[in-house]
Design a protein around this motif. Structure first.
Motif, mmCIF file in Angstrom:
data_model
loop_
_atom_site.group_PDB
_atom_site.id
_atom_site.type_symbol
_atom_site.label_atom_id
_atom_site.label_comp_id
_atom_site.label_asym_id
_atom_site.label_seq_id
_atom_site.Cartn_x
_atom_site.Cartn_y
_atom_site.Cartn_z
ATOM 1 N N VAL A 452 45.123 31.293 44.065
ATOM 2 C CA VAL A 452 44.242 30.624 44.771
ATOM 3 C C VAL A 452 44.855 29.160 44.861
ATOM 4 C CG1 VAL A 452 41.812 29.876 45.471
ATOM 5 C CG2 VAL A 452 42.552 32.020 44.213
ATOM 6 N N GLN A 453 44.958 28.531 45.971
ATOM 7 C CA GLN A 453 45.100 27.168 46.162
ATOM 8 C C GLN A 453 43.860 26.260 45.720
ATOM 9 O OE1 GLN A 453 47.427 26.116 49.842
ATOM 10 N NE2 GLN A 453 47.300 28.252 50.319
ATOM 11 N N ARG A 454 44.140 25.071 45.606
ATOM 12 C CA ARG A 454 42.973 24.180 45.222
ATOM 13 C C ARG A 454 41.844 24.307 46.284
ATOM 14 N NH1 ARG A 454 46.357 18.513 43.622
ATOM 15 N NH2 ARG A 454 47.185 19.313 41.596
ATOM 16 N N ASP A 455 42.065 24.414 47.503
ATOM 17 C CA ASP A 455 40.718 24.672 48.307
ATOM 18 C C ASP A 455 40.357 26.209 48.489
ATOM 19 O OD1 ASP A 455 42.928 26.212 49.697
ATOM 20 O OD2 ASP A 455 42.938 24.915 51.318
ATOM 21 N N GLY A 456 40.861 26.918 47.569
ATOM 22 C CA GLY A 456 40.182 28.183 47.458
ATOM 23 C C GLY A 456 40.976 29.225 48.446
ATOM 24 N N ARG A 457 41.763 28.987 49.148
ATOM 25 C CA ARG A 457 42.457 29.844 50.089
ATOM 26 C C ARG A 457 43.575 30.391 49.263
ATOM 27 N NH1 ARG A 457 45.678 27.849 53.616
ATOM 28 N NH2 ARG A 457 45.685 25.722 52.973
ATOM 29 N N PRO A 458 43.782 31.913 49.349
ATOM 30 C CA PRO A 458 45.041 32.490 48.719
ATOM 31 C C PRO A 458 46.497 32.204 49.287
ATOM 32 C CG PRO A 458 44.028 34.038 50.352
ATOM 33 C CD PRO A 458 43.247 32.566 50.421
ATOM 34 N N MET A 459 47.142 32.346 48.391
ATOM 35 C CA MET A 459 48.767 32.025 48.847
ATOM 36 C C MET A 459 49.169 33.427 49.581
ATOM 37 S SD MET A 459 49.594 29.121 47.713
ATOM 38 C CE MET A 459 51.330 29.219 48.346
ATOM 39 N N SER A 460 48.931 33.320 50.848
ATOM 40 C CA SER A 460 49.294 34.702 51.670
ATOM 41 C C SER A 460 50.201 34.284 52.845
ATOM 42 C CB SER A 460 48.240 35.355 52.288
ATOM 43 O OG SER A 460 47.332 34.337 52.891
ATOM 44 N N GLN A 461 50.508 33.119 53.178
ATOM 45 C CA GLN A 461 51.449 32.596 54.335
ATOM 46 C C GLN A 461 50.880 33.122 55.526
ATOM 47 O OE1 GLN A 461 55.546 33.608 53.207
ATOM 48 N NE2 GLN A 461 55.963 31.516 53.172
ATOM 49 N N GLY A 462 49.574 33.114 55.752
ATOM 50 C CA GLY A 462 48.782 33.612 56.902
ATOM 51 C C GLY A 462 49.218 35.053 57.268
ATOM 52 N N LYS A 463 49.442 35.965 56.487
ATOM 53 C CA LYS A 463 49.763 37.296 56.704
ATOM 54 C C LYS A 463 48.421 38.195 56.293
ATOM 55 C CE LYS A 463 54.726 37.645 55.902
ATOM 56 N NZ LYS A 463 55.781 38.216 55.215
ATOM 57 N N PRO A 464 47.654 38.696 57.318
ATOM 58 C CA PRO A 464 46.128 39.359 56.923
ATOM 59 C C PRO A 464 46.598 40.606 55.845
ATOM 60 C CG PRO A 464 47.263 40.018 59.212
ATOM 61 C CD PRO A 464 48.272 38.833 58.516
ATOM 62 N N ASP A 465 45.728 40.848 55.377
ATOM 63 C CA ASP A 465 45.454 41.887 54.167
ATOM 64 C C ASP A 465 45.194 43.042 54.960
ATOM 65 O OD1 ASP A 465 44.702 43.803 52.349
ATOM 66 O OD2 ASP A 465 44.170 42.209 51.040
ATOM 67 N N PRO A 466 46.275 44.035 54.963
ATOM 68 C CA PRO A 466 45.922 45.441 55.738
ATOM 69 C C PRO A 466 44.749 46.029 55.261
ATOM 70 C CG PRO A 466 48.351 45.157 54.790
ATOM 71 C CD PRO A 466 47.500 44.141 54.402
ATOM 72 N N GLY A 467 44.513 46.233 54.000
ATOM 73 C CA GLY A 467 43.231 46.760 53.512
ATOM 74 C C GLY A 467 41.881 46.301 53.910
ATOM 75 N N LEU A 468 41.884 44.806 54.159
ATOM 76 C CA LEU A 468 40.719 44.365 54.709
ATOM 77 C C LEU A 468 40.375 44.491 56.063
ATOM 78 C CD1 LEU A 468 40.617 40.781 52.843
ATOM 79 C CD2 LEU A 468 39.348 42.835 52.301
ATOM 80 N N VAL A 469 41.531 44.426 56.901
ATOM 81 C CA VAL A 469 41.665 44.612 58.350
ATOM 82 C C VAL A 469 41.298 46.223 58.528
ATOM 83 C CG1 VAL A 469 43.244 44.844 60.391
ATOM 84 C CG2 VAL A 469 43.473 42.893 58.779
ATOM 85 N N GLU A 470 41.662 47.115 57.802
ATOM 86 C CA GLU A 470 41.272 48.647 57.865
ATOM 87 C C GLU A 470 39.784 48.764 57.734
ATOM 88 O OE1 GLU A 470 41.577 52.560 58.658
ATOM 89 O OE2 GLU A 470 42.658 50.840 59.121
ATOM 90 N N LEU A 471 39.175 47.702 56.710
ATOM 91 C CA LEU A 471 37.601 48.062 56.416
ATOM 92 C C LEU A 471 37.007 47.626 57.792
ATOM 93 C CD1 LEU A 471 37.215 46.555 52.782
ATOM 94 C CD2 LEU A 471 37.261 49.165 53.829
ATOM 95 N N LEU A 472 37.423 46.390 58.433
ATOM 96 C CA LEU A 472 37.031 45.791 59.677
ATOM 97 C C LEU A 472 36.827 46.873 60.815
ATOM 98 C CD1 LEU A 472 37.808 42.113 59.489
ATOM 99 C CD2 LEU A 472 35.736 43.338 58.701
ATOM 100 N N ARG A 473 38.266 47.711 60.860
ATOM 101 C CA ARG A 473 38.294 48.389 61.934
ATOM 102 C C ARG A 473 37.363 49.630 61.824
ATOM 103 N NH1 ARG A 473 39.983 53.309 63.026
ATOM 104 N NH2 ARG A 473 40.567 53.678 60.831
ATOM 105 N N LYS A 474 37.229 50.297 60.555
ATOM 106 C CA LYS A 474 36.178 51.494 60.266
ATOM 107 C C LYS A 474 34.915 50.903 60.883
ATOM 108 C CE LYS A 474 38.977 54.082 57.002
ATOM 109 N NZ LYS A 474 38.696 54.677 55.639
#
Length: 552
Positions: A452-474
């Motif tokens: 996690v960066q200092r502001d609380g954001r993860p180090m993900s380079q703006g790539k969405p998490d497929p698992g979270l996207v799948e939860l939203l889709r369902k």
């Protein structure tokens, strides 16, 4: 007259001749029985129990009859132990000392028929220990002779026994090829060259129905008859017997047996095995190579091993503590399990950012720059930064020596030689490496560790998490079905083969605050927004309260 209970112990090192009607064990027993009979006037009586160890070395106490004898001594059933010679009881001075100590505790005497020893007096003990020292010396000399004979035989290319590798069978002092099994060996070598990964080879062999052939050892133990394991494949691919060589203590000898694998294929496989460390495969063979494999450790110096798991068509990569990977029973908090994408993003961001200011980076390395070459150095550094940001594996592995993960920061050690080579600078008198620090912290979400960066954001380079996207889709899909009024939660659960509560929890995600949904789709959500937290949290209706709950 007091009755003295005597037990006879016999032993023979080899099994040769034991099948005869009258063997060495019988001869020892007869001599000991005659001696006991000669002492009948002293009350000596032979016990009916027989303690015979045939085909067992005197260099160990793990002998069935001896163990049974010791148990009877501890139970107080024996007064005197009678042997033909002292080395029948043990050839090890240390082991014999243990036996004598056990005899003393139970007031049991020890008698050797042919050497007239009696352990009840000090002179007998002295003489006995001296003789036993010579017996141990003889045993050690014999062992050295055997080792020398094995080394000399292997130097002549002879097979010295043991379980032959797959594809061969013993043929006197050499090996003969088993054609049917040799074809399997050749197939495994060929598939490894094609796939470049032992795990994939094991999976392909299983799909093809190729299993390890069942073989019966001389001892009667059956092996094989099951699918190949990774360990078996690694051992097979690195066995020099397959190219007609015999290795012994670092020496290479030409074997008398025929080779199964050609030298060119063998050399190619060994080269691939040497370079394909865990997770370190070439970028041309894998879409998402583990860029830091073999270079990342925790704060205590324990390596983090590159692993991956597949869920459907999605491949999740991690760097896991070696001890955690090798011990499945350890709790997740005992080691690190860091998403590879996040740690790699942190390293890439820090290294590329440092290369954007090459003057400061080179000054840190103690390198003095000529003003007339600054423009060229800045251009080279800019190209190097672009290569790092595009995740060029060869550039990153050349530049990054080591990554050390601390609880509140990441230390990145860069190779000064690689940096100077790229910028065409003489690295003379410069240090081997320089360190950068990335101010990110570790936070645990379930089994995984998030960066996690200092502001609380993860180090993900703006790539969405497929698992979270799948939860939203369902959640969206199921809510649309419920809105029609034609199905209920129980029907959806039955169709999806899950329970009702699971459907109920996921449907609630349809009412997430738009800001949270947008962050998930952009890959900028904080670490507090995870699949676990979304499934288990009690979501308030108010969107502002949701943002506050997740620290947004």
């Amino acid at each position: 007259m007091k009755k003295v209970r005597c037990a006879i112990y016999t032993r023979k090192s080899s099994e040769e001749g034991l099948e005869q009607d009258f063997n060495s064990l019988h001869a020892q027993r007869e001599a000991c029985a005659a001696y006991i009979l000669s002492q009948a006037s002293e009350g000596w009586t032979l016990l009916p129990d027989e303690y015979d160890d045939g085909g067992l070395s005197g260099g160990t106490l793990e002998r069935p009859a001896l163990q049974r004898l010791m148990k009877d001594i501890e139970a107080g059933r024996i007064d005197i132990v009678v042997v033909y010679k002292v080395d029948r009881l043990s050839r090890s001075l240390l082991d014999f000392a243990k036996l004598v100590e056990a005899f003393d505790k139970t007031n049991v005497s020890f008698v050797s028929v042919t050497q007239s020893f009696n352990t009840t007096n000090s002179m007998g003990r002295l003489t006995l220990n001296m003789l036993l020292s010579f017996a141990q010396f003889e045993r050690e000399v014999t062992a050295e002779r055997i080792r020398d004979k094995i080394a000399a035989s292997k130097a002549r290319g002879m097979w010295m026994g043991g379980n032959p590798p797959l594809g061969y069978k013993p043929d006197g002092r050499t090996l003969a090829i088993v054609d049917e099994h040799a074809e399997i060996v050749r197939h495994i070598f060929a598939r490894y060259l094609d796939l470049g990964n032992v795990r994939l080879v094991v999976g392909e062999l299983a799909c093809e129905g190729i299993i390890a052939p069942e073989r019966i050892a001389k001892t009667g133990r059956a092996t094989g008859g099951r699918p190949f394991t990774r360990g078996q494949i690694y051992k097979l691919l690195s066995n020099p017997l397959y190219i007609g060589e015999i290795h012994h203590k670092g020496q290479v000898h030409a074997g008398k047996h025929s080779a199964i694998i050609d030298r060119a294929i063998w050399d190619a496989v060994q080269q691939m095995l040497a370079t394909n460390r865990q997770g370190e495969r070439t970028g041309s063979r894998v879409s998402s190579p583990s860029l830091l494999a073999g270079r990342i450790v925790d704060q205590h110096g324990e390596p983090l091993v590159a692993v991956h798991a597949c869920k459907g068509k999605v491949r999740y990569r991690y760097y896991v503590s070696r001890s955690l990977q090798h011990d499945a029973n350890r709790h997740a908090t005992d080691g690190l399990r860091i998403p590879a994408r996040e740690i790699e993003a942190a390293v890439i961001t820090s290294v590329a950012g440092a290369l954007d200011d090459p003057l400061a980076l080179l000054t840190q390395a103690g390198i003095t720059l000529d003003s007339d070459r600054l423009r060229m150095i800045f251009k080279k550094a800019e190209q190097l930064a672009a290569s790092v940001r595009s995740r060029q594996r060869d550039v990153i592995t050349d530049l990054v020596n080591k990554v050390v993960v601390h609880p509140h920061e990441i230390e990145i050690r860069l190779s000064v030689a690689a940096l100077c080579r790229t910028c065409t600078i003489d690295p003379a008198n410069s240090p081997g490496s320089i360190s950068l620090t990335a101010p990110v912290r570790l936070t645990r979400t379930g089994r995984a560790i998030r960066l996690v960066q200092r502001d609380g954001r993860p180090m993900s380079q703006g790539k969405p998490d497929p698992g979270l996207v799948e939860l939203l889709r369902k959640a969206r899909s199921w809510w649309q079905q419920l809105e029609t009024g034609t199905v209920d939660i129980a029907t959806i659960a039955r169709n999806e083969k899950v329970n009702d509560s699971w459907v109920s929890r996921l449907v609630r995600l349809n009412f997430l605050a738009p800001a949270i949904v947008e962050a998930i789709l952009a890959g900028t959500q904080p670490a507090s927004v995870s699949a676990t937290s979304l499934r288990t949290a009690s979501l308030p209706i108010n969107w502002d309260e949701q943002l506050s709950m997740f620290g947004m």
